[in-house]
Design an enzyme around this catalytic site. Structure first.
Site, PDB file in Angstrom:
ATOM      1  CE  LYS A  44      -2.539  -0.596   3.530  1.00 47.79           C
ATOM      2  NZ  LYS A  44      -3.671  -0.696   4.585  1.00 47.79           N
ATOM      3  CE  LYS A  46      -1.375   4.340   5.672  1.00 49.08           C
ATOM      4  NZ  LYS A  46      -2.908   4.296   6.214  1.00 49.08           N
TER       5      LYS A  46
HETATM    6  N1  C2G Z   1     -10.183   6.990   9.220  1.00 49.60           N
HETATM    7  C1  C2G Z   1     -11.011   7.886   9.840  1.00 49.60           C
HETATM    8  N2  C2G Z   1     -10.627   9.285  10.159  1.00 49.60           N
HETATM    9  C2  C2G Z   1      -9.506   9.458  10.231  1.00 49.60           C
HETATM   10  C3  C2G Z   1      -8.448   8.579   9.882  1.00 49.60           C
HETATM   11  C4  C2G Z   1      -8.849   7.077   9.447  1.00 49.60           C
HETATM   12  O1  C2G Z   1     -12.304   7.655   9.759  1.00 49.60           O
HETATM   13  N3  C2G Z   1      -9.217  10.613  10.909  1.00 49.60           N
HETATM   14  C5  C2G Z   1     -10.636   5.746   8.866  1.00 49.60           C
HETATM   15  C6  C2G Z   1     -10.351   5.480   7.356  1.00 49.60           C
HETATM   16  O2  C2G Z   1     -11.129   5.883   6.644  1.00 49.60           O
HETATM   17  C7  C2G Z   1     -10.222   3.847   7.322  1.00 49.60           C
HETATM   18  C8  C2G Z   1     -10.093   3.548   8.783  1.00 49.60           C
HETATM   19  O3  C2G Z   1      -9.956   4.763   9.531  1.00 49.60           O
HETATM   20  O4  C2G Z   1     -11.670   3.558   7.001  1.00 49.60           O
HETATM   21  C9  C2G Z   1      -8.715   2.979   8.825  1.00 49.60           C
HETATM   22  O5  C2G Z   1      -7.414   3.940   8.245  1.00 49.60           O
HETATM   23  P1  C2G Z   1      -6.103   3.319   7.870  1.00 49.60           P
HETATM   24  O6  C2G Z   1      -5.649   2.991   9.195  1.00 49.60           O
HETATM   25  O7  C2G Z   1      -5.325   4.795   7.588  1.00 49.60           O
HETATM   26  O8  C2G Z   1      -6.229   2.524   6.738  1.00 49.60           O
HETATM   27  P2  C2G Z   1      -6.094   2.711   5.055  1.00 49.60           P
HETATM   28  O9  C2G Z   1      -4.517   2.738   5.270  1.00 49.60           O
HETATM   29  O10 C2G Z   1      -6.904   3.366   4.631  1.00 49.60           O
HETATM   30  O11 C2G Z   1      -6.495   1.087   4.828  1.00 49.60           O
HETATM   31  O12 C2G Z   1      -8.136  -2.323   2.155  1.00 49.60           O
HETATM   32  C10 C2G Z   1      -8.494  -1.364   2.709  1.00 49.60           C
HETATM   33  C11 C2G Z   1      -7.094  -0.703   3.447  1.00 49.60           C
HETATM   34  O13 C2G Z   1      -6.401  -1.737   4.196  1.00 49.60           O
HETATM   35  C12 C2G Z   1      -7.250   0.677   4.229  1.00 49.60           C
END
Ligand code: C2G
Length: 129
Positions: A44, A46
Site C-alpha cells: 500500500k 505505507k
Molecule cells: N479513518 C477515519 N478518520 C480518520 C482517519 C482514518 O475515519 N481521521 C478511517 C479510514 O477512513 C479507514 C480506517 O479509519 O476506514 C482505517 O484507516 P487507515 O488505518 O489509514 O487504513 P487505510 O490505510 O486507509 O487502509 O483495504 C483497505 C485498506 O487496508 C485501508
C-alpha cells in the site's frame, strides 16, 4: 446476528480510528476488523510505526472489536465477506466507491472521516515538537 467488517492499518490508534470502529459496530452485532500485515502495508506504500502484532493486540482490546483478521492483499475482500457471512462492509469516505464491487455480496457503506486527525499528522506534529 448482523455482522460488520472494516479494513485498515490502524497504526498509532487514534480517535478517528475509534470513531469509525464505533460507528461500524453500531450498525450490527459483531465487528470484524481486517488489519493490514506489514508486508501488505509495503504494497500500500505505507510503513507503520507499530508492527502487525502490536496493532492487532491493541485493536483486540477495543470494546467495539469482536474479531481481528490479517489483510494480506487487495484480492481477499470478497472471500472475507463470504467466508465470514458479513452483512455490512464499512470504510471511511476516503475510499468512496473503491469497494463497490462488494455490493453483490453485502451492503457497502462509506462513512465520513474524523477531521483533523491522522496517523501521518500525529507523526509530523510530534516531530515538530
Ligand atoms: N479513518 C477515519 N478518520 C480518520 C482517519 C482514518 O475515519 N481521521 C478511517 C479510514 O477512513 C479507514 C480506517 O479509519 O476506514 C482505517 O484507516 P487507515 O488505518 O489509514 O487504513 P487505510 O490505510 O486507509 O487502509 O483495504 C483497505 C485498506 O487496508 C485501508
Amino acid at each position: 446476528m448482523k455482522k460488520v467488517i472494516t479494513y485498515g492499518t490502524f497504526d498509532l490508534l487514534h480517535k478517528g480510528h475509534i470513531n469509525i470502529l464505533r460507528r461500524a459496530k453500531e450498525m450490527g452485532d459483531h465487528l470484524t476488523v481486517v488489519i493490514s500485515s506489514d508486508e501488505f502495508n509495503a504494497i500500500k506504500g505505507k510503513t507503520s510505526f507499530m508492527p502487525f502484532e502490536d496493532r492487532k493486540y491493541i485493536l483486540e482490546a477495543v470494546k467495539y472489536v469482536d474479531a481481528v483478521l490479517p489483510e494480506n492483499d487487495w484480492e481477499q475482500k470478497i472471500a472475507d465477506v463470504v467466508d465470514n457471512e458479513i452483512d455490512i462492509f464499512v470504510m471511511g469516505h476516503d475510499w468512496e466507491g473503491k469497494f463497490d464491487f462488494l455490493k453483490d455480496y453485502c451492503e457497502v457503506i462509506y462513512l465520513p472521516r474524523t477531521e483533523g486527525i491522522s496517523t501521518t499528522k500525529i507523526k509530523t506534529d510530534f516531530k515538530e515538537k
